[in-house]
Design a protein around this motif. Sequence first.
Motif, short mmCIF file in Angstrom:
data_model
loop_
_atom_site.label_atom_id
_atom_site.label_comp_id
_atom_site.label_asym_id
_atom_site.label_seq_id
_atom_site.Cartn_x
_atom_site.Cartn_y
_atom_site.Cartn_z
N LYS A 237 -3.72 5.07 3.89
CA LYS A 237 -2.99 4.11 3.06
C LYS A 237 -3.88 3.00 2.54
O LYS A 237 -3.40 2.04 1.94
CB LYS A 237 -1.82 3.52 3.84
N GLY A 238 -5.17 3.10 2.79
CA GLY A 238 -6.11 2.10 2.31
C GLY A 238 -7.47 2.36 2.90
O GLY A 238 -7.62 3.04 3.93
N SER A 239 -8.49 1.80 2.26
CA SER A 239 -9.86 2.03 2.73
C SER A 239 -10.08 1.48 4.13
O SER A 239 -10.77 2.09 4.94
CB SER A 239 -10.86 1.38 1.76
N SER A 240 -9.52 0.32 4.42
CA SER A 240 -9.76 -0.31 5.73
C SER A 240 -9.27 0.58 6.87
O SER A 240 -9.89 0.62 7.94
CB SER A 240 -9.11 -1.69 5.79
N GLN A 241 -8.17 1.31 6.66
CA GLN A 241 -7.69 2.23 7.69
C GLN A 241 -8.60 3.44 7.81
O GLN A 241 -8.87 3.94 8.90
CB GLN A 241 -6.26 2.66 7.37
N ALA A 242 -9.09 3.93 6.67
CA ALA A 242 -10.00 5.08 6.69
C ALA A 242 -11.30 4.74 7.41
O ALA A 242 -11.90 5.60 8.07
CB ALA A 242 -10.28 5.54 5.27
N HIS A 243 -11.75 3.50 7.28
CA HIS A 243 -13.02 3.10 7.89
C HIS A 243 -13.03 3.32 9.40
O HIS A 243 -14.06 3.66 9.98
CB HIS A 243 -13.29 1.62 7.60
N ILE A 244 -11.89 3.11 10.02
CA ILE A 244 -11.81 3.27 11.49
C ILE A 244 -12.22 4.68 11.90
O ILE A 244 -13.01 4.87 12.84
CB ILE A 244 -10.38 2.96 11.98
N ASP A 245 -11.71 5.68 11.17
CA ASP A 245 -12.02 7.06 11.53
C ASP A 245 -13.41 7.50 11.08
O ASP A 245 -14.00 8.42 11.67
CB ASP A 245 -10.96 8.00 10.96
N PRO B 10 0.82 -1.23 0.00
CA PRO B 10 0.00 0.00 0.00
C PRO B 10 0.84 1.26 0.00
O PRO B 10 2.01 1.26 0.37
CB PRO B 10 -0.79 -0.13 1.31
N GLY B 11 0.20 2.35 -0.44
CA GLY B 11 0.83 3.66 -0.40
C GLY B 11 0.98 4.28 -1.76
O GLY B 11 0.89 3.61 -2.80
N ALA B 12 1.19 5.60 -1.76
CA ALA B 12 1.41 6.39 -2.98
C ALA B 12 0.33 6.15 -4.02
O ALA B 12 0.60 5.97 -5.20
CB ALA B 12 2.79 6.08 -3.57
N SER B 13 -0.92 6.15 -3.56
CA SER B 13 -2.07 5.99 -4.46
C SER B 13 -1.99 4.71 -5.28
O SER B 13 -2.25 4.69 -6.48
CB SER B 13 -2.21 7.20 -5.39
N ASN B 14 -1.61 3.64 -4.62
CA ASN B 14 -1.53 2.32 -5.25
C ASN B 14 -0.35 2.17 -6.21
O ASN B 14 -0.19 1.12 -6.84
CB ASN B 14 -2.81 1.95 -6.01
N SER C 130 -10.08 9.15 2.19
CA SER C 130 -9.83 8.41 0.96
C SER C 130 -8.73 7.38 1.23
O SER C 130 -8.07 7.41 2.27
CB SER C 130 -9.38 9.34 -0.17
N SER C 131 -8.53 6.50 0.27
CA SER C 131 -7.47 5.50 0.41
C SER C 131 -6.13 6.04 -0.07
O SER C 131 -5.15 5.30 -0.15
CB SER C 131 -7.82 4.23 -0.38
N GLY C 132 -6.07 7.33 -0.37
CA GLY C 132 -4.80 7.94 -0.76
C GLY C 132 -4.99 9.05 -1.76
O GLY C 132 -6.02 9.16 -2.42
N ILE C 133 -3.97 9.90 -1.89
CA ILE C 133 -3.99 11.00 -2.85
C ILE C 133 -4.11 10.42 -4.26
O ILE C 133 -3.39 9.51 -4.64
CB ILE C 133 -2.72 11.84 -2.73
N GLY C 134 -5.06 10.95 -5.02
CA GLY C 134 -5.25 10.47 -6.38
C GLY C 134 -6.13 9.24 -6.51
O GLY C 134 -6.34 8.75 -7.61
N SER C 135 -6.66 8.77 -5.40
CA SER C 135 -7.55 7.62 -5.45
C SER C 135 -8.92 8.04 -5.99
O SER C 135 -9.24 9.23 -6.06
CB SER C 135 -7.72 7.01 -4.05
N THR C 136 -9.75 7.07 -6.36
CA THR C 136 -11.09 7.42 -6.82
C THR C 136 -11.91 8.03 -5.69
O THR C 136 -12.80 8.84 -5.95
CB THR C 136 -11.82 6.18 -7.39
N GLN C 137 -11.60 7.66 -4.44
CA GLN C 137 -12.28 8.29 -3.31
C GLN C 137 -11.92 9.78 -3.22
O GLN C 137 -12.76 10.62 -2.91
CB GLN C 137 -11.91 7.57 -2.00
N HIS C 138 -10.64 10.07 -3.47
CA HIS C 138 -10.18 11.46 -3.46
C HIS C 138 -10.86 12.25 -4.58
O HIS C 138 -11.42 13.33 -4.36
CB HIS C 138 -8.65 11.48 -3.64
N VAL C 139 -10.83 11.69 -5.79
CA VAL C 139 -11.45 12.35 -6.93
C VAL C 139 -12.96 12.51 -6.71
O VAL C 139 -13.55 13.54 -7.04
CB VAL C 139 -11.16 11.57 -8.22
#
Length: 329
Positions: free
Chosen positions: A191-199, A75-79, A163-172
């Motif tokens: 660094k991923g959706s699963s981490q974002a889910h916690i917050d 993970p990281g750097a928008s995949n 989002s799962s990272g800068i430039g991800s579809t979640q970001h867009v």
Amino acid sequence: MTLFPLARGGGLAALLALAASLGAPNAGAQPAYPDKPLRIMVGASPGGGTDILARVLADKFSPELKQPVTVENRPGASNTIAGELTARAPADGATLLLATNTAQAVAPHILKLKYDPLKDLQPIGLVAVMPNVLVVSVNSPYKSVKDLVAAMAAKPGGFKYASSGIGSTQHVGGEAFNLATGMKSIHVPYKGSSQAHIDIISGEVEMMFDSTSSAMGQIRAGKFRALAVSAPQRSPELPDVPTLAEQGIKGADVSTWYGLYVTAGTPRPAVERLSAELTRTLNLTDVQSRIKALGGEPGTLTGEPFAAMNKQEFDHYGQLVRDARIKAE
């Protein structure tokens, strides 16, 4: 003394025949593909949509290809870390990449990459397409997009989206929503959706435009409330959740697609074998059911048609990035 003494009457022919019998079986012989274990690179954390689909493919590929197939999460750097590792791997078909439009169509317009996703990766085929869905915590006070927009208007710049990272579809998706509503919410990359889910669940971050493949588990578990589907039609798995357009938000639709790639320069027989195996896998009833349960549709494009779709998406998201003025943060 000669190693192969010539016999009288046709000895040369006998020698040539012997030499051919000793050398011919190995001359120019190529091992059948695959002749070693395979790995599928994933640019996201375990538990997210990309990881789920990669493990489905690994489970189905291994018995047919008669080799172990493992999933490696980078993970990281928008995949794009996983993408670069695949692009730099030996072109022997042993390193595959399950990528999303995040790395293949969005991130190249935002990040300075050390590889070219369109040139350094060989497209195998489209695996699935998933609509993104706007979610909030089930404990959030917002029950509709109208509620959310009204609260954002009352508190300019006070809302965050994950989002799962800068430039991800979640970001867009989040920036497209800002553009369409005239609001300004703050991007919080993970660094991923699963981490974002916690917050999201804790309420630390108000909302997320996640893919259904990642969000569906939390929705079904009663931890996320889905407010809208960012696609032209409602999802069959979320029939009661209206689209953004149904709620008056036009031009903010963003979906997530997943494609299988291999290192550019991989021999054609290996590419064709992988393409055939992907097609076989996506036609399996249990795989189709799994993808549909994640809110998506199995892919039907392989080879050049899939490569053409990737290029079209690359151009589309490039324009969206410029319109929304998305930059690396």
